[in-house]
Design a protein around this motif. Structure first.
Motif, mmCIF file in Angstrom:
data_model
loop_
_atom_site.group_PDB
_atom_site.id
_atom_site.type_symbol
_atom_site.label_atom_id
_atom_site.label_comp_id
_atom_site.label_asym_id
_atom_site.label_seq_id
_atom_site.Cartn_x
_atom_site.Cartn_y
_atom_site.Cartn_z
ATOM 1 N N ALA A 187 0.831 -1.206 0.000
ATOM 2 C CA ALA A 187 0.000 0.000 0.000
ATOM 3 C C ALA A 187 0.864 1.255 0.000
ATOM 4 C CB ALA A 187 -0.919 -0.015 1.213
ATOM 5 N N GLU A 188 1.971 1.249 0.759
ATOM 6 C CA GLU A 188 2.868 2.403 0.763
ATOM 7 C C GLU A 188 3.509 2.610 -0.611
ATOM 8 O OE1 GLU A 188 5.658 1.794 3.884
ATOM 9 O OE2 GLU A 188 4.160 2.014 5.469
ATOM 10 N N ALA A 189 3.906 1.526 -1.252
ATOM 11 C CA ALA A 189 4.501 1.649 -2.591
ATOM 12 C C ALA A 189 3.480 2.171 -3.593
ATOM 13 C CB ALA A 189 5.043 0.296 -3.040
ATOM 14 N N LYS A 190 2.240 1.716 -3.461
ATOM 15 C CA LYS A 190 1.189 2.182 -4.365
ATOM 16 C C LYS A 190 0.896 3.655 -4.116
ATOM 17 C CE LYS A 190 -3.328 0.804 -6.051
ATOM 18 N NZ LYS A 190 -4.445 -0.125 -5.886
ATOM 19 N N ASN A 191 0.912 4.064 -2.858
ATOM 20 C CA ASN A 191 0.684 5.463 -2.525
ATOM 21 C C ASN A 191 1.818 6.329 -3.066
ATOM 22 O OD1 ASN A 191 -0.446 7.743 -1.446
ATOM 23 N ND2 ASN A 191 0.270 7.348 0.633
ATOM 24 N N LEU A 192 3.048 5.842 -2.982
ATOM 25 C CA LEU A 192 4.196 6.587 -3.487
ATOM 26 C C LEU A 192 4.104 6.787 -4.995
ATOM 27 C CD1 LEU A 192 7.008 7.838 -2.973
ATOM 28 C CD2 LEU A 192 7.949 5.579 -3.432
ATOM 29 N N THR A 193 3.803 5.723 -5.713
ATOM 30 C CA THR A 193 3.721 5.848 -7.169
ATOM 31 C C THR A 193 2.454 6.581 -7.596
ATOM 32 O OG1 THR A 193 2.670 3.674 -7.320
ATOM 33 C CG2 THR A 193 5.058 3.760 -7.589
ATOM 34 N N GLY A 194 1.409 6.512 -6.776
ATOM 35 C CA GLY A 194 0.171 7.215 -7.127
ATOM 36 C C GLY A 194 0.289 8.712 -6.969
ATOM 37 N N SER A 195 1.164 9.184 -6.095
ATOM 38 C CA SER A 195 1.305 10.621 -5.879
ATOM 39 C C SER A 195 2.379 11.233 -6.781
ATOM 40 C CB SER A 195 1.656 10.890 -4.411
ATOM 41 O OG SER A 195 2.903 10.312 -4.094
ATOM 42 N N ALA A 196 2.941 10.457 -7.678
ATOM 43 C CA ALA A 196 3.973 10.987 -8.571
ATOM 44 C C ALA A 196 3.351 11.933 -9.592
ATOM 45 C CB ALA A 196 4.673 9.843 -9.291
ATOM 46 N N LYS A 197 4.112 12.949 -9.984
ATOM 47 C CA LYS A 197 3.637 13.924 -10.960
ATOM 48 C C LYS A 197 4.537 13.885 -12.178
ATOM 49 C CE LYS A 197 1.714 17.076 -7.592
ATOM 50 N NZ LYS A 197 1.803 18.415 -6.995
ATOM 51 N N ARG A 198 3.926 14.158 -13.307
ATOM 52 C CA ARG A 198 4.684 14.224 -14.549
ATOM 53 C C ARG A 198 5.528 15.498 -14.556
ATOM 54 N NH1 ARG A 198 3.336 10.786 -18.471
ATOM 55 N NH2 ARG A 198 4.053 12.179 -20.093
ATOM 56 N N PRO A 199 6.632 15.506 -15.277
ATOM 57 C CA PRO A 199 7.427 16.737 -15.340
ATOM 58 C C PRO A 199 6.640 17.847 -16.029
ATOM 59 C CG PRO A 199 8.274 15.104 -16.864
ATOM 60 C CD PRO A 199 7.225 14.424 -16.034
ATOM 61 N N LEU A 200 7.025 19.083 -15.738
ATOM 62 C CA LEU A 200 6.300 20.216 -16.297
ATOM 63 C C LEU A 200 6.436 20.296 -17.809
ATOM 64 C CD1 LEU A 200 7.254 22.775 -13.549
ATOM 65 C CD2 LEU A 200 5.076 21.614 -13.858
ATOM 66 N N MET A 201 7.556 19.860 -18.331
ATOM 67 C CA MET A 201 7.722 19.807 -19.781
ATOM 68 C C MET A 201 8.603 18.607 -20.126
ATOM 69 S SD MET A 201 10.388 22.922 -20.476
ATOM 70 C CE MET A 201 10.195 22.850 -22.204
ATOM 71 N N PRO A 202 8.407 18.001 -21.288
ATOM 72 C CA PRO A 202 9.239 16.846 -21.640
ATOM 73 C C PRO A 202 10.692 17.264 -21.805
ATOM 74 C CG PRO A 202 7.784 17.441 -23.461
ATOM 75 C CD PRO A 202 7.400 18.294 -22.302
ATOM 76 N N ARG A 203 11.561 16.437 -21.337
ATOM 77 C CA ARG A 203 12.990 16.728 -21.362
ATOM 78 C C ARG A 203 13.668 15.936 -22.473
ATOM 79 N NH1 ARG A 203 13.529 21.159 -19.205
ATOM 80 N NH2 ARG A 203 12.389 21.341 -17.290
ATOM 81 N N THR A 204 14.702 16.532 -23.031
ATOM 82 C CA THR A 204 15.551 15.842 -23.982
ATOM 83 C C THR A 204 16.637 15.139 -23.191
ATOM 84 O OG1 THR A 204 15.127 17.566 -25.593
ATOM 85 C CG2 THR A 204 16.997 16.135 -26.011
ATOM 86 N N ARG A 205 16.881 13.909 -23.516
ATOM 87 C CA ARG A 205 17.843 13.144 -22.734
ATOM 88 C C ARG A 205 19.261 13.694 -22.904
ATOM 89 N NH1 ARG A 205 18.454 6.610 -22.563
ATOM 90 N NH2 ARG A 205 19.955 6.556 -20.877
ATOM 91 N N TYR A 206 19.624 14.020 -24.127
ATOM 92 C CA TYR A 206 20.954 14.543 -24.402
ATOM 93 C C TYR A 206 20.810 15.915 -25.069
ATOM 94 C CZ TYR A 206 22.112 9.647 -23.724
ATOM 95 O OH TYR A 206 22.239 8.403 -23.212
#
Length: 154
Positions: free
Chosen positions: A99-118
């Motif tokens: 349940a703690e792991a599910k809560n951790l992943t459930g509260s994750a937010k997407r980045p504000l803008m997509p990032r370029t890896r390189y």
């Protein structure tokens, strides 16, 4: 001179084979269907024997103070309650972790803008291997950081 063989053809048609006749016979169902079959007979006999064994077997505490044979056999086959308690506690701990792991992943937010890896790839090209007319001006390109997106400067 060659002789031609002659065959005689008969005009009488051949006899047709007789068609099978359809007969209706009333047949009795086999005696093994119903409650008179050996399965039900044996089930009833085993049930009566089991009831008699239960009624006439010694009680839980026999005369000498020991448990009856059936009770002791059942007690040996049943899992003790302390084992069930430890299993339940272990299951509770694992459920809480999940349940703690599910809560951790459930509260994750997407980045504000997509990032370029390189981001260095914008400058890592050869100007000699480009198609004519495919000119992209990257002189004003600014790569923004995460802190800039959180606190934009006006």
């Amino acid at each position: 001179m060659a002789t031609i063989p002659t065959t005689t053809m008969s005009i009488v048609p051949k006899a047709r084979p007789a068609l099978p006749t359809i007969t209706t016979q009333i047949t009795k169902p086999p005696s093994s269907i119903g409650f008179t079959s050996p399965f039900w007979r044996n089930t009833i006999i085993v049930g009566i024997l089991g009831y008699g064994l239960y009624q006439f077997s010694p009680s839980r505490k026999s005369v000498d103070g020991n448990e009856g044979s059936l009770t002791s056999w059942l007690r040996n086959k049943i899992t003790p309650s302390d084992i069930w308690r430890t299993r339940n506690e272990k299951h509770l701990e694992l459920s809480m972790d999940a349940a703690e792991a599910k809560n951790l992943t459930g509260s994750a937010k997407r980045p504000l803008m997509p990032r370029t890896r390189y981001p260095g790839k914008f400058e890592d090209y050869s100007p000699h291997k480009r198609i004519v007319g495919d000119d992209i001006d990257l002189s004003g390109l600014n790569i923004k950081s995460e802190s800039f997106m959180k606190h934009p400067q006006a």
